[in-house]
Design an enzyme around this catalytic site. Structure first.
Site, PDB file in Angstrom:
ATOM      1  N   LEU B  33      39.450  44.748  31.609  1.00 15.63           N
ATOM      2  CA  LEU B  33      40.741  44.676  32.292  1.00 15.63           C
ATOM      3  C   LEU B  33      41.010  43.280  32.849  1.00 15.63           C
ATOM      4  O   LEU B  33      40.121  42.621  33.373  1.00 15.63           O
ATOM      5  CB  LEU B  33      40.768  45.713  33.427  1.00 15.63           C
ATOM      6  CG  LEU B  33      40.458  47.151  33.003  1.00 15.63           C
ATOM      7  CD1 LEU B  33      40.502  48.086  34.213  1.00 15.63           C
ATOM      8  CD2 LEU B  33      41.408  47.638  31.914  1.00 15.63           C
ATOM      9  N   HIS B  37      46.565  44.185  32.584  1.00 19.56           N
ATOM     10  CA  HIS B  37      46.327  45.591  32.900  1.00 19.56           C
ATOM     11  C   HIS B  37      46.679  45.887  34.361  1.00 19.56           C
ATOM     12  O   HIS B  37      47.221  46.943  34.672  1.00 19.56           O
ATOM     13  CB  HIS B  37      44.853  45.950  32.671  1.00 19.56           C
ATOM     14  CG  HIS B  37      44.395  45.819  31.252  1.00 19.56           C
ATOM     15  ND1 HIS B  37      43.628  44.774  30.822  1.00 19.56           N
ATOM     16  CD2 HIS B  37      44.602  46.610  30.170  1.00 19.56           C
ATOM     17  CE1 HIS B  37      43.368  44.922  29.534  1.00 19.56           C
ATOM     18  NE2 HIS B  37      43.951  46.021  29.103  1.00 19.56           N
ATOM     19  N   VAL B 176      52.204  39.841  30.740  1.00 21.14           N
ATOM     20  CA  VAL B 176      51.761  38.923  31.788  1.00 21.14           C
ATOM     21  C   VAL B 176      51.116  37.725  31.099  1.00 21.14           C
ATOM     22  O   VAL B 176      50.352  37.881  30.147  1.00 21.14           O
ATOM     23  CB  VAL B 176      50.769  39.616  32.741  1.00 21.14           C
ATOM     24  CG1 VAL B 176      50.269  38.639  33.814  1.00 21.14           C
ATOM     25  CG2 VAL B 176      51.434  40.830  33.378  1.00 21.14           C
ATOM     26  N   ARG B 187      40.923  39.666  24.362  1.00 20.62           N
ATOM     27  CA  ARG B 187      40.291  38.851  23.318  1.00 20.62           C
ATOM     28  C   ARG B 187      40.338  37.354  23.639  1.00 20.62           C
ATOM     29  O   ARG B 187      39.717  36.560  22.932  1.00 20.62           O
ATOM     30  CB  ARG B 187      40.935  39.133  21.964  1.00 20.62           C
ATOM     31  CG  ARG B 187      40.592  40.532  21.436  1.00 20.62           C
ATOM     32  CD  ARG B 187      41.055  40.766  20.014  1.00 20.62           C
ATOM     33  NE  ARG B 187      40.485  41.996  19.466  1.00 20.62           N
ATOM     34  CZ  ARG B 187      41.116  43.180  19.453  1.00 20.62           C
ATOM     35  NH1 ARG B 187      42.312  43.300  19.967  1.00 20.62           N
ATOM     36  NH2 ARG B 187      40.519  44.235  18.921  1.00 20.62           N
TER      37      ARG B 187
END
Lengths: 294, 294
Positions: B33, B37, B176, B187
């Site tokens: 996260l 997220h 974001v 990633r």
């Protein structure tokens, strides 16, 4: 009895009852209800507080050359039967509401869908699985009841519920038969009087296969041969398949053991009928001694 | 915060709250996260009484040569972030529970899944659609929040919910970004410092395409050319696709109009990144005058 056609209204009804702790039973049908459906409705009635029967002739599970347009739709009679059986909601969605123009999602259970009925009807079970996920989402049942007559469908629904975590209880209710053994089906009305008289040969063949297993036969191909021999007695009825299978995977069994189903499909004139019988084969130790009670 | 790993326990938790009239929000994630997220979690928090975040690195949506085994799994840190954001349940099912040995069902959204990311990752969206139907069944959310960064996934989820009547509200939350414009992604940690410095070129290219549209350009291929020209400035970054599409169908647009999305994917070294920007194109009458605010 409430008749609900609107999808959103169906979900609102179920949500409200669920919040009140009411358990919801569900019998999905394509209408043309007969005593077989009546048995499913009564079984569902016993298990739940409130009962929804859907009547939806699902276009997605008919092939292009199948009987979608001429499938019987005696809606007034169907509603009377539902009302008489204490059904709370008769859910009658329209094809246009169920399948919008942009609709494109499909649900597949490929291994179970590929065999037997899936060979004759390649899109059938994709259509069944997809509409059932939709109906389960709309009706939100705690429990659903299906007929054993469509054995492959019931096996597929069991797999579908487990695989997608649908949290719907499943009852598969024994096939209801006419006095001569013919499994009740909405398609029986298509049979001419002569064909109707011949149709029970399918059940007789399956029963002969089961009896051979009960008598101790364990070679699947020999059981097949017994069923085929009995079918061959009628030259008008054409068998499509007759097979001894594992009841969960529906794979044909060379050696008969465990939970077993004998599946069959025939054509008489333009009508296609299916049927099945099940048998539990005791473990190897007691198998040779035979077992005469079903 | 409750950590739930058992599937049945998850459904029991949700069912109990639903009966009490509590609304349940849901953010499905693969963990690792980041602030993207966090924004989804906060958006879900605002819309619902109780909030579930799932952390499940779904094997079914990775191809055989993709990064399943090396996908980051910082579970302790993820739980801390959830706890800090007031998440009620962190749902962490195991792959073995989610995919039993006999598992075979798949959910497909073929038209939306076939394009763009689907070309590079043929099994990806089938895996996504299938796991989401499972997670929605287990978590039973009233509302789910997805990130706009995975635009094609969000479009597919919208179609999936509509087609299967899943009765889950959907929010797609704006991407974001890092200060230099790079979309946040789990990633990004794979990027070397040099590649990290180059990665924002994708967003710059998409933004240039959007600016051209805002300036009045309506020829989709010319917009493509503007984006590709900007990408070509960096020889290390290889574009996979850059396209101007209808935001619902994701079909490429020859003539730019309506709700539009500019989609892009690049490779830098062994890392593959995607991004997108949207733009609403006013009707033909006002189009020529241009529009400078996004």
């Amino acid at each position: 009895m409430k008749i609900i056609r609107n999808l959103h209204a169906m979900t609102l009804w179920s949500d409200r009852l669920r919040r009140e702790g009411v358990t919801i039973g569900f019998v999905p049908t394509m209408g043309a209800l007969h005593d077989g459906h009546r048995a499913l409705i009564r079984a569902a009635r016993l298990r739940c507080d409130a009962l929804v029967v859907s009547i939806f002739v699902n276009p997605a599970q008919f092939g292009p050359k199948e009987d979608l347009s001429r499938y019987p739709r005696p809606i007034a009679r169907d509603r009377r039967l539902c009302r008489a059986e204490g059904v709370d909601v008769c859910f009658e969605p329209t094809p246009a509401d169920m399948y919008s123009e942009r609709f494109q999602t499909s649900v597949m259970v490929p291994e179970l869908a590929g065999r037997w009925e899936g060979t004759a009807r390649p899109h059938h079970f994709g259509g069944v699985a997809t509409v059932l996920v939709k109906l389960f989402s709309l009706v939100r049942p705690h429990h659903a009841v299906f007929g054993q007559k469509d054995f492959q469908q019931a096996a597929l629904v069991r797999r579908l519920i487990a695989d997608l975590n649908l949290a719907v209880g499943l009852t598969v209710h024994p096939t209801v038969r006419e006095p001569d053994g013919l499994a009740m089906s909405s398609r029986n009305v298509y049979l001419s009087p002569d064909h109707r008289r011949r149709a029970p040969v399918l059940y007789r063949a399956l029963s002969a296969g089961r009896q051979a297993i009960l008598d101790g036969l364990r070679d699947g191909r020999q059981v097949d041969r017994i069923m085929k021999r009995m079918m061959a007695e009628d030259r008008i009825v054409r068998p499509e398949y007759l097979a001894v299978c594992d009841a969960a995977s529906l794979e044909p069994l060379k050696k008969v053991s465990g939970s077993v189903v004998l599946l069959g499909a025939i054509r008489i004139g333009r009508v296609r009928l299916i049927d099945n019988v099940t048998v539990a084969v005791p473990s190897a130790g007691s198998a040779r001694r035979g077992r005469r009670s079903a």
